[in-house]
Design a protein around this motif. Structure first.
Motif, mmCIF file in Angstrom:
data_model
loop_
_atom_site.group_PDB
_atom_site.id
_atom_site.type_symbol
_atom_site.label_atom_id
_atom_site.label_comp_id
_atom_site.label_asym_id
_atom_site.label_seq_id
_atom_site.Cartn_x
_atom_site.Cartn_y
_atom_site.Cartn_z
ATOM 1 N N LEU A 115 0.820 -1.217 0.000
ATOM 2 C CA LEU A 115 0.000 0.000 0.000
ATOM 3 C C LEU A 115 0.858 1.273 0.000
ATOM 4 C CD1 LEU A 115 -2.735 1.422 0.408
ATOM 5 C CD2 LEU A 115 -2.463 1.053 2.858
ATOM 6 N N LEU A 116 1.846 1.311 0.899
ATOM 7 C CA LEU A 116 2.576 2.569 1.092
ATOM 8 C C LEU A 116 3.784 2.726 0.173
ATOM 9 C CD1 LEU A 116 2.303 3.110 4.945
ATOM 10 C CD2 LEU A 116 0.776 3.859 3.136
ATOM 11 N N VAL A 117 4.018 1.727 -0.684
ATOM 12 C CA VAL A 117 5.133 1.852 -1.632
ATOM 13 C C VAL A 117 4.897 3.051 -2.558
ATOM 14 C CG1 VAL A 117 4.300 0.373 -3.530
ATOM 15 C CG2 VAL A 117 6.726 0.427 -2.991
ATOM 16 N N ALA A 118 3.624 3.463 -2.671
ATOM 17 C CA ALA A 118 3.305 4.635 -3.495
ATOM 18 C C ALA A 118 4.064 5.871 -3.008
ATOM 19 C CB ALA A 118 1.799 4.894 -3.468
ATOM 20 N N PHE A 119 4.456 5.882 -1.725
ATOM 21 C CA PHE A 119 5.162 7.047 -1.172
ATOM 22 C C PHE A 119 6.640 7.070 -1.554
ATOM 23 C CE2 PHE A 119 1.301 6.963 1.131
ATOM 24 C CZ PHE A 119 1.025 8.287 1.410
ATOM 25 N N VAL A 154 6.188 11.777 -6.916
ATOM 26 C CA VAL A 154 4.933 12.470 -6.561
ATOM 27 C C VAL A 154 4.093 11.486 -5.744
ATOM 28 C CG1 VAL A 154 2.901 13.663 -7.430
ATOM 29 C CG2 VAL A 154 5.051 13.738 -8.730
ATOM 30 N N ALA A 155 4.022 11.746 -4.438
ATOM 31 C CA ALA A 155 3.301 10.833 -3.537
ATOM 32 C C ALA A 155 1.897 11.364 -3.287
ATOM 33 C CB ALA A 155 4.064 10.711 -2.220
ATOM 34 N N PRO A 156 0.942 10.466 -3.017
ATOM 35 C CA PRO A 156 -0.429 10.929 -2.744
ATOM 36 C C PRO A 156 -0.542 11.623 -1.393
ATOM 37 C CG PRO A 156 -0.243 8.554 -2.413
ATOM 38 C CD PRO A 156 1.092 9.005 -2.919
ATOM 39 N N GLN A 157 -1.540 12.490 -1.282
ATOM 40 C CA GLN A 157 -1.827 13.090 0.025
ATOM 41 C C GLN A 157 -2.990 12.345 0.651
ATOM 42 O OE1 GLN A 157 -2.584 17.247 -0.738
ATOM 43 N NE2 GLN A 157 -0.439 17.751 -0.386
ATOM 44 N N GLY A 215 -4.498 7.943 6.913
ATOM 45 C CA GLY A 215 -3.170 8.366 7.378
ATOM 46 C C GLY A 215 -2.303 7.139 7.492
ATOM 47 N N PHE A 216 -1.045 7.317 7.912
ATOM 48 C CA PHE A 216 -0.163 6.160 8.080
ATOM 49 C C PHE A 216 -0.728 5.254 9.170
ATOM 50 C CE2 PHE A 216 3.195 9.127 6.399
ATOM 51 C CZ PHE A 216 3.422 8.410 5.231
ATOM 52 N N GLY A 217 -1.031 4.026 8.827
ATOM 53 C CA GLY A 217 -1.551 3.065 9.797
ATOM 54 C C GLY A 217 -3.027 3.246 10.112
ATOM 55 N N ARG A 223 -8.892 11.020 -5.047
ATOM 56 C CA ARG A 223 -7.533 10.462 -5.172
ATOM 57 C C ARG A 223 -7.583 8.948 -5.039
ATOM 58 N NH1 ARG A 223 -5.825 15.149 -2.578
ATOM 59 N NH2 ARG A 223 -6.527 14.330 -0.582
ATOM 60 N N LEU A 224 -6.990 8.262 -6.033
ATOM 61 C CA LEU A 224 -6.998 6.799 -6.042
ATOM 62 C C LEU A 224 -5.565 6.290 -6.202
ATOM 63 C CD1 LEU A 224 -8.802 4.208 -6.150
ATOM 64 C CD2 LEU A 224 -8.787 4.448 -8.634
#
Ligand code: KG4
Ligand code: ZN
Length: 340
Positions: free
Chosen positions: A116-120, A124-127, A147-149, A264-265
């Protein structure tokens, strides 16, 4: 902080190093495809044995690639679950043992949170908040990510995961393992509207999925239209199947975005490497003025960059394994994850 990440939950052995100041410093991956291909799927015992062979050499290679020595590491993260128990145990044993021997904190990572968080890791990372569609070989989830977690599962598959449906249908079509990419390639030259594949669950309330019926539909097409002169049969079935999966995933994602008033997706997991899916989702969301995020294709499928990155985030927040016992959790529920 320099965090070493180890991924061994299924059929890829991977090691990466993530630096707080410089980002990803090393990314090593060894795929077991050649070992499992003759069997048409992953053989758990062979997977475990090969992880044992490859894990430590990849740690050495990652340190070399990062131009670091082990004294410059600040923590070790490894995949604790979900996944194949024997395969998980190899990475967990190595991660915990190295951490103990080198005097470093260790932390077991949830494989799906890593996807999931590999997008960060992308420029350009999602908000937050956003909707995530997680499509892998073992899971299909629609998640409200606050948010995270901080995750709320909106829907999941009631039977086969998307990747599993790709793999099983590919097998019916006589394609080799891993079936997803092979089916996508076959579909490139097929007519996607020759067979009217259903779009399962679209008219059911809620955000759950069901993909096993698409595989059965493909089998029926194959059996009904057997004709040695029909040279395009398999590719038309592949194209119809793939488009039905993509349409269904897109429509459910759209319903989730609308119901939460978000635009946002984020699409992650092995199936998000599918090029046709990427194009379809990007075009549709662009029409609506929304934002779409995909990891680079090699980070859609299993890798250790995602493990090192979550390791960095969670170790930095103060979490670490406490007891000396080495444990893995092949069925670790996503709902058990806590905010950090
Ligand atoms: O995330 P992943 O690497 O491993 C799991 O955590 O399951 O996902 C693997 C799945 C497999 O089912 C594979 O066939 C599928 O992702 N996959 C694809 C493509 N690349 C990988 N499915 C469709 N199109 C692709 N290009
Ligand atoms: Zn995975």
């Amino acid at each position: 902080m320099n965090i070493l990440g180890i991924e061994s939950s299924c059929d890829e052995t991977a090691v990466a190093i993530y630096s707080e100041t410089q980002g990803l410093l090393a990314h090593q991956l060894y795929s077991q495809i050649d070992i499992h291909a003759p069997y048409g799927g992953v053989v758990p015992e062979l997977a475990s044995r090969d992880h044992i062979r490859k894990c430590m050499p990849l740690v050495v290679a990652a340190l070399k690639e990062a131009k670091l020595n082990r004294h410059e590491l600040t923590g070790i993260a490894y995949t604790r679950g979900p996944g194949l128990i024997g395969a998980l145990l190899v990475g967990a044993c190595l991660g915990r043992t190295l951490a103990w021997a080198w005097g470093l904190p260790a932390l077991g990572i949830h494989h799906l949170e890593a996807h999931l968080l590999v997008a960060f890791l992308e420029p350009v990372a999602p908000q937050f908040p956003f909707i995530a569609l997680l499509v892998s070989g073992g899971h299909t989830l629609l998640i409200h990510v606050k948010g995270f977690g901080n995750y709320e599962i909106l829907g999941e598959t009631l039977d086969d995961a998307v990747g599993e449906a790709f793999d099983k249908t590919a097998k019916l079509l006589g394609l080799t393992y891993p079936g997803g990419p092979a089916l996508a390639k076959l579909a490139e030259h097929g007519k996607m509207d020759r067979f009217p594949f259903p779009r399962p669950m679209l008219h059911h309330p809620g955000f759950d999925f069901s993909f096993s019926g698409l595989k059965t539909y493909a089998l029926n097409c194959l059996q009904k239209h057997q004709d040695p002169h029909d040279l395009s049969l398999n590719q038309d079935i592949a194209a119809g199947f793939q488009q039905a999966v993509i349409d269904t995933l897109w429509q459910k994602s759209l319903q989730a975005l609308r119901s939460l008033g978000l635009n946002r997706l984020v699409v992650v997991g092995g199936v998000s490497a599918n090029q046709r899916l990427r194009t379809h989702f990007s075009q549709e969301l662009q029409k609506l003025g929304g934002e779409i995020f995909f990891p680079r294709p090699q980070f859609s499928t299993d890798n250790a960059a995602m493990v090192a990155y979550i390791g960095y985030l969670r170790l930095k927040s103060g979490q670490q394994d406490s007891a000396l016992a080495i444990t893995v959790d092949p069925r670790w529920s996503f709902q058990e994850l806590t905010a950090f």
